[in-house]
Design a protein around this motif. Structure first.
Motif, PDB file in Angstrom:
ATOM      1  N   GLN A  23       0.811  -1.212   0.000  1.00  0.00           N
ATOM      2  CA  GLN A  23       0.000   0.000   0.000  1.00  0.00           C
ATOM      3  C   GLN A  23       0.843   1.261   0.000  1.00  0.00           C
ATOM      4  OE1 GLN A  23       1.013  -1.690   2.576  1.00  0.00           O
ATOM      5  NE2 GLN A  23       0.059  -1.049   4.511  1.00  0.00           N
ATOM      6  N   LYS A  49       3.208   4.344  -1.052  1.00  0.00           N
ATOM      7  CA  LYS A  49       3.517   5.186  -2.204  1.00  0.00           C
ATOM      8  C   LYS A  49       5.019   5.465  -2.221  1.00  0.00           C
ATOM      9  CE  LYS A  49      -0.927   7.626  -2.443  1.00  0.00           C
ATOM     10  NZ  LYS A  49      -1.604   8.962  -2.435  1.00  0.00           N
ATOM     11  N   SER A  86       6.712  10.662  -5.548  1.00  0.00           N
ATOM     12  CA  SER A  86       5.759  10.418  -6.632  1.00  0.00           C
ATOM     13  C   SER A  86       4.427  11.114  -6.407  1.00  0.00           C
ATOM     14  CB  SER A  86       5.508   8.906  -6.781  1.00  0.00           C
ATOM     15  OG  SER A  86       4.876   8.378  -5.611  1.00  0.00           O
ATOM     16  N   THR A  87       4.267  11.741  -5.242  1.00  0.00           N
ATOM     17  CA  THR A  87       3.017  12.421  -4.929  1.00  0.00           C
ATOM     18  C   THR A  87       3.134  13.906  -5.243  1.00  0.00           C
ATOM     19  OG1 THR A  87       3.709  12.765  -2.652  1.00  0.00           O
ATOM     20  CG2 THR A  87       2.480  10.755  -3.129  1.00  0.00           C
ATOM     21  N   GLU A 140       0.250  16.736  -1.241  1.00  0.00           N
ATOM     22  CA  GLU A 140       0.364  15.594  -0.335  1.00  0.00           C
ATOM     23  C   GLU A 140       1.669  15.609   0.457  1.00  0.00           C
ATOM     24  OE1 GLU A 140      -1.005  11.669  -1.696  1.00  0.00           O
ATOM     25  OE2 GLU A 140      -1.369  12.594  -3.636  1.00  0.00           O
ATOM     26  N   PRO A 166      -0.767   7.032   6.025  1.00  0.00           N
ATOM     27  CA  PRO A 166      -0.303   6.707   4.674  1.00  0.00           C
ATOM     28  C   PRO A 166       1.128   6.178   4.744  1.00  0.00           C
ATOM     29  CG  PRO A 166      -1.282   8.911   4.757  1.00  0.00           C
ATOM     30  CD  PRO A 166      -1.115   8.461   6.170  1.00  0.00           C
ATOM     31  N   TRP A 214       4.784   5.445   3.093  1.00  0.00           N
ATOM     32  CA  TRP A 214       5.731   5.860   2.061  1.00  0.00           C
ATOM     33  C   TRP A 214       6.882   4.869   2.026  1.00  0.00           C
ATOM     34  CZ3 TRP A 214       7.325  11.669   1.335  1.00  0.00           C
ATOM     35  CH2 TRP A 214       6.237  12.376   0.801  1.00  0.00           C
TER      36      TRP A 214
END
Length: 204
Positions: A91, A93, A97-98, A102, A131, A133
């Motif tokens: 899951q 990121k 890449s955001t 974000e 989230p 990373w």
């Protein structure tokens, strides 16, 4: 547990090295691209190669908490608007890449072996709501005294340096690695070059 409570007799109160081999002159004082909260397993705090402490000392805006379960963690995370957890997984990121919307205002970094880092996540379920990373693939770790199962595995300090560099590519965060490299060299000298090459034949 506060990081300042870890000092031992005969050792530097800051870097925790023996006074004759203090690393403090090599440790810079850099502004972080984003505040960092390191959650360090207690066994890592006693480790000779304590790279998380080097990150804590050299990067302003870094907190170092030592333990397995942190009662104040929920309240600390609530102070941030966009906290993220630096930990790989399906899951996760890839950092960088955001979009700018974000960009996190707190990066939480578990510090320990993979098993102990997962234990920290298990003992602090609030982390699993963040989230995730992960770092993009990069050059091999400079941690020449570790046989990592994954060639992309890096030390906590290296991970933080790479992440800061991704977030602010116009700045140079590599000075944070200077005490780490000195520490590695001292360990190699202590074990002897022959022993080092015999146990770590692929290291350079």
């Amino acid at each position: 547990m506060n990081a300042s409570l870890l000092s031992r007799p005969g050792r530097c109160a800051q870097c925790q090295r023996p006074l004759a081999r203090c690393l403090c002159p090599l440790i810079p004082s850099l502004e972080a691209a984003c505040p960092v909260l390191i959650l360090q397993h207690p066994s890592e705090a006693r480790h000779a190669l304590n790279t998380a402490r080097l990150a804590y000392l050299g990067l302003k805006g870094t907190e170092l908490w030592v333990g397995e379960q942190f009662e104040e963690l929920g309240a600390r995370l609530a102070q941030a608007h966009r906290p993220v957890l630096l930990f790989p997984g399906p899951q996760a990121k890839v950092a960088g890449s955001t979009g700018p919307e974000e960009k996190p205002d707190l990066i939480v970094v578990p510090d320990g072996t993979w098993r102990k880092a997962r234990l920290i996540l298990h003992r602090n379920p609030v982390l699993q709501t963040l989230p995730y990373w992960m770092l993009p693939d990069g050059e091999a770790s400079r941690y020449r005294l570790r046989k990592a199962p994954d060639p992309q595995a890096v030390s906590t300090l290296e991970a933080i340096v790479r992440l800061m560099q991704i977030m602010e590519p116009e700045r140079d965060f590599r000075p944070l690695l200077r005490p780490f490299e000195q520490l590695i060299e001292e360990q190699i000298q202590a074990m002897g070059l022959d022993t080092y090459q015999r146990n770590y034949p692929t290291s350079r």
